[in-house]
Design a protein around this motif. Structure first.
Motif, PDB file in Angstrom:
ATOM      1  N   GLY A   1       0.846  -1.187   0.000  1.00  0.00           N
ATOM      2  CA  GLY A   1       0.000   0.000   0.000  1.00  0.00           C
ATOM      3  C   GLY A   1       0.878   1.232   0.000  1.00  0.00           C
TER       4      GLY A   1
ATOM      5  N   ALA B   1      -4.483   7.068  -9.099  1.00  0.00           N
ATOM      6  CA  ALA B   1      -4.502   5.636  -8.817  1.00  0.00           C
ATOM      7  C   ALA B   1      -4.844   4.832 -10.060  1.00  0.00           C
TER       8      ALA B   1
ATOM      9  N   GLU C   1      -1.381  -0.938  -4.148  1.00  0.00           N
ATOM     10  CA  GLU C   1      -2.555  -0.069  -3.993  1.00  0.00           C
ATOM     11  C   GLU C   1      -2.059   1.342  -3.712  1.00  0.00           C
TER      12      GLU C   1
ATOM     13  N   ALA D   1      -5.701   0.508   3.408  1.00  0.00           N
ATOM     14  CA  ALA D   1      -6.293   0.574   2.072  1.00  0.00           C
ATOM     15  C   ALA D   1      -6.211  -0.772   1.369  1.00  0.00           C
ATOM     16  N   VAL D   2      -5.066  -1.456   1.537  1.00  0.00           N
ATOM     17  CA  VAL D   2      -4.919  -2.793   0.954  1.00  0.00           C
ATOM     18  C   VAL D   2      -5.901  -3.765   1.612  1.00  0.00           C
TER      19      VAL D   2
ATOM     20  N   ARG E   1      -9.512  -3.051   0.545  1.00  0.00           N
ATOM     21  CA  ARG E   1      -9.802  -3.518  -0.808  1.00  0.00           C
ATOM     22  C   ARG E   1      -9.997  -5.036  -0.809  1.00  0.00           C
ATOM     23  N   ARG E   2      -9.171  -5.718  -0.030  1.00  0.00           N
ATOM     24  CA  ARG E   2      -9.272  -7.181   0.063  1.00  0.00           C
ATOM     25  C   ARG E   2     -10.599  -7.578   0.711  1.00  0.00           C
TER      26      ARG E   2
END
Length: 324
Positions: free
Chosen positions: A75, A84, A116, A311-312, A315-316
């Motif tokens: 990230g 992004a 990310e 953030a990673v 998203r996961r």
């Protein structure tokens, strides 16, 4: 935060926090705990490849750690603007990076791990909403006021980075229509008035004299303001007014109920927060924004790293919830 991080993967995520002053890196576990860290100063006035070499040195320290083998994604929270969707960054305070392909370079330096990218203000927002001062709030603005001024939004309980990862970038809202030119190309931006270097610049231009140590930082101006120096006080009051105008505009637009302020300038304490609350009462006047509160950040200097990891993980979590 997007998704439920408490149920997420407990292995490690690599995180990078890239700003105009420092480049920090870490390995972060699923609970937000930093287990390995590295840092370099940002050679912000050098060419783009020189800046990237500093990033690669940080990554090199992380990859040399025995725990690196457990990292499965990276990230990045970077000073912005970022893109992004394109994987590029163009930080205002790092002129050597314009549309710089940071995601591709970091992916190459980490052996092909997925990356990310979000703005640094969005990263700090992710951290504060996950574990800090915005926890439990469904609609929040979180800001970093330091070398620059960035921010991010939580709307309806979810991090809202926007299509390019820049949503909530309050530092480049104009609050003085005929104000000083900003490096971003606009005029009278919040950052041009409220960032640490601009607080110090304004105080010096108005006649503030640093102490025997010659320190001309915003922290030195804050210390002088606490001691009652009227020029230092006035510089912080002007910064607070700019922040209040930007926060009130954001609250009026999207109905946030809390604004969290971190970064080096945020550490000034009541020298900043007392005039900020007063100015906010003058700008946030409509009935639906009058209950808006402003509080200091809780996550400290690690917020960017924790938020980049968040953030990673978020998203996961979203992918898992969608069955992807």
């Amino acid at each position: 935060m997007t998704g439920d991080l408490t149920l997420m993967h407990t292995d490690l995520v690599a995180a990078l926090d890239i700003g105009g002053t420092k480049i920090a890196g870490a390995l972060v576990d699923g609970g937000g705990r930093i287990v390995v860290r590295a840092q370099r100063p940002t050679p912000a006035q050098q060419d783009g490849d020189t800046v990237m070499r500093a990033v690669e040195e940080v990554i090199g320290e992380l990859t040399a750690a025995p725990l690196w083998s457990r990292a499965d994604a990276v990230g990045i929270g970077s000073a912005g603007p970022v893109d992004a969707s394109a994987g590029t960054v163009s930080p205002v305070n790092v002129p050597g990076w314009r549309d710089y392909p940071l995601v591709a370079r970091v992916r190459a330096a980490t052996g092909g791990l997925p990356v990310e990218l979000i703005g640094d203000g969005v990263a700090i927002t992710a951290a504060e909403h996950w574990q800090g001062a915005a926890r439990g709030h469904d609609n929040a603005l979180c800001m970093v006021v330091s070398t620059g001024v960035g921010g991010g939004l939580v709307l309806d309980g979810r991090l809202h980075p926007g299509p390019t990862g820049n949503a909530g970038h309050i530092g480049h809202i104009s609050v003085d229509l005929d104000g000083d030119p900003c490096p971003c190309g606009s005029r009278g931006c919040v950052e041009r008035i409220a960032s640490g270097p601009n607080i110090a610049r304004r105080a010096l231009e108005a006649g503030w004299l640093p102490g025997p140590d010659g320190d001309t930082s915003a922290a030195a101006v804050a210390a002088a303001a606490r001691a009652g120096d009227p020029v230092a006080v006035a510089s912080f009051e002007r910064a607070a007014q700019a922040l209040a105008a930007g926060i009130a505009a954001t609250a009026t637009l999207v109905e946030i109920d809390i604004a969290v302020i971190g970064g080096g300038v945020g550490k000034a304490g009541e020298v900043l927060f007392a005039p900020l609350r007063k100015a906010l009462a003058d700008y946030a006047t409509l009935s639906f924004v009058q209950r808006l509160t402003v509080v200091p950040a809780q996550m400290g200097t690690d917020a960017g790293l924790v938020g980049a990891a968040a953030a990673v993980l978020g998203r996961r979590a979203d992918a898992a919830a969608a069955g992807v």
